[in-house]
Design a protein around this motif. Sequence first.
Motif, PDB file in Angstrom:
ATOM      1  N   SER A  78       0.795  -1.224   0.000  1.00 51.44           N
ATOM      2  CA  SER A  78       0.000   0.000   0.000  1.00 51.44           C
ATOM      3  C   SER A  78       0.828   1.275   0.000  1.00 51.44           C
ATOM      4  O   SER A  78       0.272   2.360  -0.154  1.00 51.44           O
ATOM      5  CB  SER A  78      -0.889   0.021   1.254  1.00 51.44           C
ATOM      6  N   MET A  79       2.112   1.178   0.194  1.00 49.95           N
ATOM      7  CA  MET A  79       2.902   2.389   0.401  1.00 49.95           C
ATOM      8  C   MET A  79       2.793   3.401  -0.738  1.00 49.95           C
ATOM      9  O   MET A  79       2.646   4.592  -0.464  1.00 49.95           O
ATOM     10  CB  MET A  79       4.361   2.045   0.715  1.00 49.95           C
ATOM     11  N   PRO A  80       2.817   2.995  -2.003  1.00 50.82           N
ATOM     12  CA  PRO A  80       2.643   4.024  -3.044  1.00 50.82           C
ATOM     13  C   PRO A  80       1.283   4.732  -2.943  1.00 50.82           C
ATOM     14  O   PRO A  80       1.202   5.944  -3.117  1.00 50.82           O
ATOM     15  CB  PRO A  80       2.754   3.242  -4.357  1.00 50.82           C
ATOM     16  N   TYR A  81       0.220   3.977  -2.645  1.00 50.21           N
ATOM     17  CA  TYR A  81      -1.109   4.563  -2.482  1.00 50.21           C
ATOM     18  C   TYR A  81      -1.139   5.473  -1.254  1.00 50.21           C
ATOM     19  O   TYR A  81      -1.686   6.561  -1.288  1.00 50.21           O
ATOM     20  CB  TYR A  81      -2.176   3.479  -2.309  1.00 50.21           C
ATOM     21  N   PHE A  82      -0.553   4.972  -0.150  1.00 50.61           N
ATOM     22  CA  PHE A  82      -0.529   5.733   1.094  1.00 50.61           C
ATOM     23  C   PHE A  82       0.213   7.047   0.910  1.00 50.61           C
ATOM     24  O   PHE A  82      -0.277   8.112   1.275  1.00 50.61           O
ATOM     25  CB  PHE A  82       0.118   4.898   2.208  1.00 50.61           C
ATOM     26  N   ARG A  83       1.404   6.975   0.339  1.00 48.79           N
ATOM     27  CA  ARG A  83       2.210   8.187   0.146  1.00 48.79           C
ATOM     28  C   ARG A  83       1.461   9.210  -0.710  1.00 48.79           C
ATOM     29  O   ARG A  83       1.405  10.387  -0.378  1.00 48.79           O
ATOM     30  CB  ARG A  83       3.547   7.838  -0.497  1.00 48.79           C
ATOM     31  N   ARG A  84       0.874   8.730  -1.803  1.00 50.23           N
ATOM     32  CA  ARG A  84       0.138   9.630  -2.684  1.00 50.23           C
ATOM     33  C   ARG A  84      -1.073  10.235  -1.972  1.00 50.23           C
ATOM     34  O   ARG A  84      -1.333  11.426  -2.050  1.00 50.23           O
ATOM     35  CB  ARG A  84      -0.326   8.872  -3.940  1.00 50.23           C
ATOM     36  N   GLY A  85      -1.820   9.403  -1.264  1.00 52.42           N
ATOM     37  CA  GLY A  85      -3.046   9.851  -0.612  1.00 52.42           C
ATOM     38  C   GLY A  85      -2.814  10.813   0.533  1.00 52.42           C
ATOM     39  O   GLY A  85      -3.539  11.801   0.678  1.00 52.42           O
ATOM     40  N   ILE A  86      -1.806  10.541   1.340  1.00 55.74           N
ATOM     41  CA  ILE A  86      -1.566  11.409   2.501  1.00 55.74           C
ATOM     42  C   ILE A  86      -0.924  12.731   2.073  1.00 55.74           C
ATOM     43  O   ILE A  86      -1.201  13.776   2.642  1.00 55.74           O
ATOM     44  CB  ILE A  86      -0.765  10.682   3.600  1.00 55.74           C
ATOM     45  N   LEU A  87      -0.096  12.693   1.044  1.00 56.74           N
ATOM     46  CA  LEU A  87       0.537  13.925   0.557  1.00 56.74           C
ATOM     47  C   LEU A  87      -0.406  14.755  -0.313  1.00 56.74           C
ATOM     48  O   LEU A  87      -0.171  15.940  -0.530  1.00 56.74           O
ATOM     49  CB  LEU A  87       1.813  13.599  -0.215  1.00 56.74           C
ATOM     50  N   GLN A  88      -1.488  14.135  -0.805  1.00 57.12           N
ATOM     51  CA  GLN A  88      -2.427  14.828  -1.687  1.00 57.12           C
ATOM     52  C   GLN A  88      -3.005  16.076  -1.030  1.00 57.12           C
ATOM     53  O   GLN A  88      -3.254  17.086  -1.691  1.00 57.12           O
ATOM     54  CB  GLN A  88      -3.550  13.883  -2.117  1.00 57.12           C
TER      55      GLN A  88
ATOM     56  N   PHE B 221      -4.830   4.092  20.740  1.00 60.54           N
ATOM     57  CA  PHE B 221      -3.949   4.320  21.877  1.00 60.54           C
ATOM     58  C   PHE B 221      -3.595   5.788  22.088  1.00 60.54           C
ATOM     59  O   PHE B 221      -3.092   6.153  23.141  1.00 60.54           O
ATOM     60  CB  PHE B 221      -2.648   3.524  21.698  1.00 60.54           C
ATOM     61  N   GLY B 222      -3.800   6.613  21.079  1.00 60.13           N
ATOM     62  CA  GLY B 222      -3.484   8.031  21.197  1.00 60.13           C
ATOM     63  C   GLY B 222      -2.003   8.358  21.150  1.00 60.13           C
ATOM     64  O   GLY B 222      -1.605   9.454  21.529  1.00 60.13           O
ATOM     65  N   VAL B 223      -1.200   7.407  20.710  1.00 59.60           N
ATOM     66  CA  VAL B 223       0.243   7.640  20.556  1.00 59.60           C
ATOM     67  C   VAL B 223       0.681   7.065  19.223  1.00 59.60           C
ATOM     68  O   VAL B 223       0.000   6.223  18.641  1.00 59.60           O
ATOM     69  CB  VAL B 223       1.081   7.016  21.706  1.00 59.60           C
ATOM     70  N   SER B 224       1.826   7.492  18.739  1.00 62.54           N
ATOM     71  CA  SER B 224       2.340   6.973  17.473  1.00 62.54           C
ATOM     72  C   SER B 224       3.167   5.711  17.711  1.00 62.54           C
ATOM     73  O   SER B 224       3.522   5.394  18.849  1.00 62.54           O
ATOM     74  CB  SER B 224       3.167   8.038  16.757  1.00 62.54           C
ATOM     75  N   LYS B 225       3.456   5.021  16.642  1.00 59.39           N
ATOM     76  CA  LYS B 225       4.208   3.765  16.739  1.00 59.39           C
ATOM     77  C   LYS B 225       5.656   3.977  17.146  1.00 59.39           C
ATOM     78  O   LYS B 225       6.323   3.017  17.523  1.00 59.39           O
ATOM     79  CB  LYS B 225       4.137   2.992  15.419  1.00 59.39           C
ATOM     80  N   ASP B 226       6.137   5.201  17.094  1.00 58.67           N
ATOM     81  CA  ASP B 226       7.509   5.431  17.518  1.00 58.67           C
ATOM     82  C   ASP B 226       7.606   5.713  19.023  1.00 58.67           C
ATOM     83  O   ASP B 226       8.686   5.943  19.547  1.00 58.67           O
ATOM     84  CB  ASP B 226       8.179   6.538  16.699  1.00 58.67           C
TER      85      ASP B 226
ATOM     86  N   LEU C 227       5.638  11.215   7.942  1.00 60.29           N
ATOM     87  CA  LEU C 227       4.222  11.003   8.225  1.00 60.29           C
ATOM     88  C   LEU C 227       3.871   9.543   8.518  1.00 60.29           C
ATOM     89  O   LEU C 227       2.945   9.273   9.282  1.00 60.29           O
ATOM     90  CB  LEU C 227       3.380  11.489   7.037  1.00 60.29           C
ATOM     91  N   THR C 228       4.589   8.618   7.929  1.00 59.15           N
ATOM     92  CA  THR C 228       4.224   7.203   8.000  1.00 59.15           C
ATOM     93  C   THR C 228       3.980   6.697   9.425  1.00 59.15           C
ATOM     94  O   THR C 228       2.963   6.055   9.665  1.00 59.15           O
ATOM     95  CB  THR C 228       5.259   6.343   7.261  1.00 59.15           C
ATOM     96  N   PRO C 229       4.843   6.937  10.406  1.00 57.65           N
ATOM     97  CA  PRO C 229       4.557   6.409  11.744  1.00 57.65           C
ATOM     98  C   PRO C 229       3.544   7.223  12.547  1.00 57.65           C
ATOM     99  O   PRO C 229       3.100   6.784  13.603  1.00 57.65           O
ATOM    100  CB  PRO C 229       5.921   6.440  12.434  1.00 57.65           C
ATOM    101  N   LEU C 230       3.163   8.410  12.070  1.00 59.61           N
ATOM    102  CA  LEU C 230       2.346   9.317  12.869  1.00 59.61           C
ATOM    103  C   LEU C 230       0.878   8.949  12.937  1.00 59.61           C
ATOM    104  O   LEU C 230       0.200   9.260  13.914  1.00 59.61           O
ATOM    105  CB  LEU C 230       2.476  10.750  12.334  1.00 59.61           C
ATOM    106  N   GLY C 231       0.359   8.323  11.899  1.00 59.54           N
ATOM    107  CA  GLY C 231      -1.087   8.139  11.830  1.00 59.54           C
ATOM    108  C   GLY C 231      -1.733   9.410  11.302  1.00 59.54           C
ATOM    109  O   GLY C 231      -1.090  10.443  11.139  1.00 59.54           O
TER     110      GLY C 231
ATOM    111  N   THR D  29      -1.173  -0.709  13.322  1.00 65.33           N
ATOM    112  CA  THR D  29      -0.897   0.142  12.176  1.00 65.33           C
ATOM    113  C   THR D  29      -1.135   1.608  12.492  1.00 65.33           C
ATOM    114  O   THR D  29      -1.919   1.933  13.386  1.00 65.33           O
ATOM    115  CB  THR D  29      -1.778  -0.285  10.982  1.00 65.33           C
ATOM    116  N   ALA D  30      -0.467   2.458  11.753  1.00 63.27           N
ATOM    117  CA  ALA D  30      -0.717   3.901  11.854  1.00 63.27           C
ATOM    118  C   ALA D  30      -1.982   4.291  11.085  1.00 63.27           C
ATOM    119  O   ALA D  30      -2.503   5.384  11.262  1.00 63.27           O
ATOM    120  CB  ALA D  30       0.483   4.685  11.332  1.00 63.27           C
TER     121      ALA D  30
END
Length: 164
Positions: free
Chosen positions: A16-26, A136-141, A43-47, A107-108
């Motif tokens: 999904s990463m190409p779709y995710f990157r395109r969609g979130i940056l859109q 959880f209200g926190v990021s994966k990092d 952005l990836t780990p932030l949710g 997942t984020a």
Amino acid sequence: MKIWHIFDLDGTLVDSMPYFRRGILQVLDDDGIPYGPDMADILTPLGYTKSAQLYQTMGVAGTVEEIVGRIQTNLHHQYAHNITLKSGVNDYLRKLKAEGCGLCVLTASPHLVTDVCLQHNGVYDLFDHVWSVDDFGVSKDDPAIYHEITRLLGCEPSAVTLYD
């Protein structure tokens, strides 16, 4: 002691990463807001919620909820219809389940896209738990999320294998 396997969704279970990157940056593209080449990695780990908060500091107008809605609209159709499991994932998950292992997703991505993606690919019911960082209200990092998960599972960290 039950052995647990916790999988990330984007880039681990599904391509999904190409779709995710395109969609979130859109959202930034639509608003004409410049960003560096590493923005998708940031952005990836932030949710979506924490990404929306960051977007506000960059000049995206609207509430966090409105910005999250824009991101979700960009991505929902792709996750529900086009994003597929990586090669070998279906067989591997079924093998682990048959061996009595517990399976989880962390997942984020929000449930809106995660759940439909797993359902579309026929593996949702294999998982004992499907978690988003939003739960959880926190990021994966943030290490706190992993401590909370082992608490919820009632196990020691040594009983968990994380695929991220």
